[in-house]
Design a protein around this motif. Sequence first.
Motif, PDB file in Angstrom:
ATOM      1  N   LEU A 151       0.442   4.292  -0.484  1.00 20.65           N
ATOM      2  CA  LEU A 151      -0.018   5.550   0.120  1.00 20.65           C
ATOM      3  C   LEU A 151       0.444   5.629   1.578  1.00 20.65           C
ATOM      4  O   LEU A 151       0.794   6.698   2.070  1.00 20.65           O
ATOM      5  CB  LEU A 151      -1.543   5.658   0.059  1.00 20.65           C
ATOM      6  N   THR A 152       0.458   4.496   2.258  1.00 27.46           N
ATOM      7  CA  THR A 152       0.888   4.501   3.659  1.00 27.46           C
ATOM      8  C   THR A 152       2.304   3.956   3.817  1.00 27.46           C
ATOM      9  O   THR A 152       2.953   4.178   4.829  1.00 27.46           O
ATOM     10  CB  THR A 152      -0.066   3.634   4.518  1.00 27.46           C
ATOM     11  N   ASP A 153       2.783   3.256   2.812  1.00 25.71           N
ATOM     12  CA  ASP A 153       4.101   2.612   2.901  1.00 25.71           C
ATOM     13  C   ASP A 153       4.863   2.852   1.593  1.00 25.71           C
ATOM     14  O   ASP A 153       5.080   1.943   0.800  1.00 25.71           O
ATOM     15  CB  ASP A 153       3.866   1.099   3.142  1.00 25.71           C
ATOM     16  N   ASP A 173       0.877  -1.166   0.000  1.00 27.21           N
ATOM     17  CA  ASP A 173       0.000   0.000   0.000  1.00 27.21           C
ATOM     18  C   ASP A 173       0.916   1.219   0.000  1.00 27.21           C
ATOM     19  O   ASP A 173       1.362   1.670   1.047  1.00 27.21           O
ATOM     20  CB  ASP A 173      -0.888  -0.012   1.249  1.00 27.21           C
TER      21      ASP A 173
END
Length: 645
Positions: free
Chosen positions: A608-610, A606
Motif C-alpha cells: 500500500l505504501t511501497d 507493504d
Amino acid sequence: MRLFRALRWSATSLGAACAGALAAGVVEAVGADGALDAVTTIGFIAMVAVPILFVLGMVARGLVAAWRPRETVAPFVEDDGGAPALAAWIIVGLAGTALVSASLFLATRLVASHGVFAALAVGTTDGIVAPIVATIAVIASLPAARALTRVLRRVPHLTPRNVFAGAAVLVVGGVAALWFLVVAPRLGPLELGGLWSPAIAAAVAIAAHRFRYSLVAIVPVAAAIALAIYARFAQPMLVLDIWADRPLAGLAVEHVFDLDAIRGSVVFTAFAPTAAPNAAHPDIVLITIDTVRADHTPPYGGGAEMPAFTSLAARGAVFDWAYSPSNVTRRSIPSMVIGLAPGRVKGRVVGWSLRVDPRYVLLAERMRAAGYDTAGFMCCEGFWGQSAHTGLSRGLDHLEIDPIGTALAGKARTWLERRRSTKPLFLWMHILEPHGWTQASAEPRNDAERNRYYDQSLARADRMLAEVMIPLAQKPPIVVVTADHGEALGEHGQPFHSTDLFNSQIHVPMVIAGPGIANLRVPETVSSVDLVPTVLDLAGFVPPKGADIDGVSFADLARGTRTGDKRAGVAFAEMIKDRSNPGGVVAIVDGGWKLIEADGKDALYDVLTDPHELKDRSEDSPAVLARLRALLAQRVARMAQSPFP
Ligand SMILES: [Zn+2]
C-alpha cells in the motif's frame, strides 16, 4: 527353417524391447499410490515403448549387420591385433564433426551479436560457413589420420572392440559435458525430467539384446498392458491421475486413447450451479487481456490511451489490488477459469499452453450447464484451438479464434450483432495484443521507449475492447475486464514476465461494470482465482465451494453490498517450474502486506505504501511476517489436497 531363424532373430529384439519398457515403467511407477496405479503405469508405458523399442532395435541391428563389422574392420587390424588406424579415423571423424558444429555456433553468434539477428542473415551465414569448414575438414582428414595412426601405434591394447568402446564413452561423455557446461546454461529453464525414462528404456533395451533370457520380460509386460486396458474402462479417474502425474505414461494414455472420451466416462456430480433465490441472470462478458500490469492503465494512474477501459471503470467497480495467480498465461488462465491455485491445476505443457486435466470443470461449462449461451473469441490456436487439445475451450458452444486482434474484435462484434437468442449470454474473449508489445515496435533502447511501446500495445487492446462494447450497448451485460498477468518493464532487473512475483508481473487490473454493479473503488485485496465463484455469483447462482475451488466470490464487493477494507483480502500466487518458468517462488498478499518466498528466502513488503516493493520489511515487522508465513504455509499445505472426489 529360414522363417524360424527370422522369428528367433526378431524375438531377441522383442524381449529386449519388453525389458526396456519394463525398466522405464518401473522408474516412473516409483511413488505410485498402490500396486494398481504402479502396474497400470507400466502397462501404459509398455503400450507405446514396446513397439518403438522393438522397431528401433531391429533397425539398429539391421544397420550394424549391413556394415559387416568384421569385414569392414579387418583391413585396419594389424599383425599384433591392434587397430590404431581405426582409432585415428574415428577421432578424426569426431573432431571434424565438432569443428563444423563449433564454427556454425560461432558464426551464428557473430552475426547475432552484430544486431542483425534475423533468420535469413543467420541462415545465409551458416549456409556459407558449413560447406567451407566441411571441405577443409575433409581435405585435412587423410594426413591427420595418418599422423595420428603413427602416434597411436605406441598405445597398447587398441583392439577394434576397445576402440569402439572408447569411442562410445568419448561420444556420450562429450555430449554430456557439452550439454551441461555449454548448452543448458544458455537455454535457461528447461523441463527435461521426462527424458530420464526413455533414456533408461533405451539403455536397458540395448543391454538386454546381449542377454538371451530377456524374452521372459514379455510375460509381466503383457500382464501390465492387459491391466492398463482394463483400467481405461473400469477406472477412468485413476487413468487421468496417471495422465497428469507421469510424463511418459501420460503421453501413452493420450496417444493410445482419447482423453475426451475418458472424460466422458467420468461422472461429475452436481457441477451445474444452483440458482440463487429470486436472482436475475444477466449476460456476462469476461475479457481477459494478456500481459497487462495495472499501473499502466488509466484507472490505476497509468498513461496508456485506453478510453474504452477508462469509461468502463468510470461507471463500474475498480479493484485497487487484484492479483493474478501466476505470472505466465499457461498457469494463470487455467487457474482463473477453473478456480484453483496453479499448483492444484494438473496438466501437461503442450507448446506454450497447458493441456489441463480433463477432470476439471471450467467456468464456461458451469455457465452452459446453468442455461447460458456460451461463446469464446480467442487469440490463440495453441491455447484454445481444437488441435491443441488443451481443454480450455470446453464449454464454449461458439468458438472463434483469430491471432489478429482487430479481426478477432470484428468477429465478436459481428456475432453479437447477429445473435438472436433469448437465453442469457456468457462471452469470454482473450486479447493477446500487449503480450507481443516488442514485436509491433522497434526494439526499445531505453526506459522511456520501453514504456511508450508497451502503452501503445495497451491502446491497441483498448480499441478491441471498444469494438466489442458497441453491440453490447443495446442490452448492457456485466463486463469483467482483467489480465492473466502483468509485465516487468525493467523492474527488479526483469524485462518481461514469467520470472518473478513482484507487482509488475502479478498486480493486474480488475474492473467490473454493468447492471447491479456499484460505481466505486474497492480497496480490498482480491485474486483472479476468485473469478469462477464471483462470475457465478454475479450471474445469479450460488458460488461453488469445497475442495475443488480455491477462490471465493467477491461479487458483494462489486455490488457494494459489502465495503472492502484495504487491510483485508487474501491473494496467493505461485510460479510452477516448466519450459520457460524457473518455478520455486510463491507469494501471498494479505490486505496490502505481501510476502514473497523465493528459493526459501522471505521478503515482506507493504504494497500500500511501497507498491514497487523496494523495501523489505521483514526485520521491522516480525508479527506481520509471522502471520503471513502461517497463511502461506496454509496455502502451500492445501496444494497437497486433491481437488477430485
Ligand atoms: Zn499471458
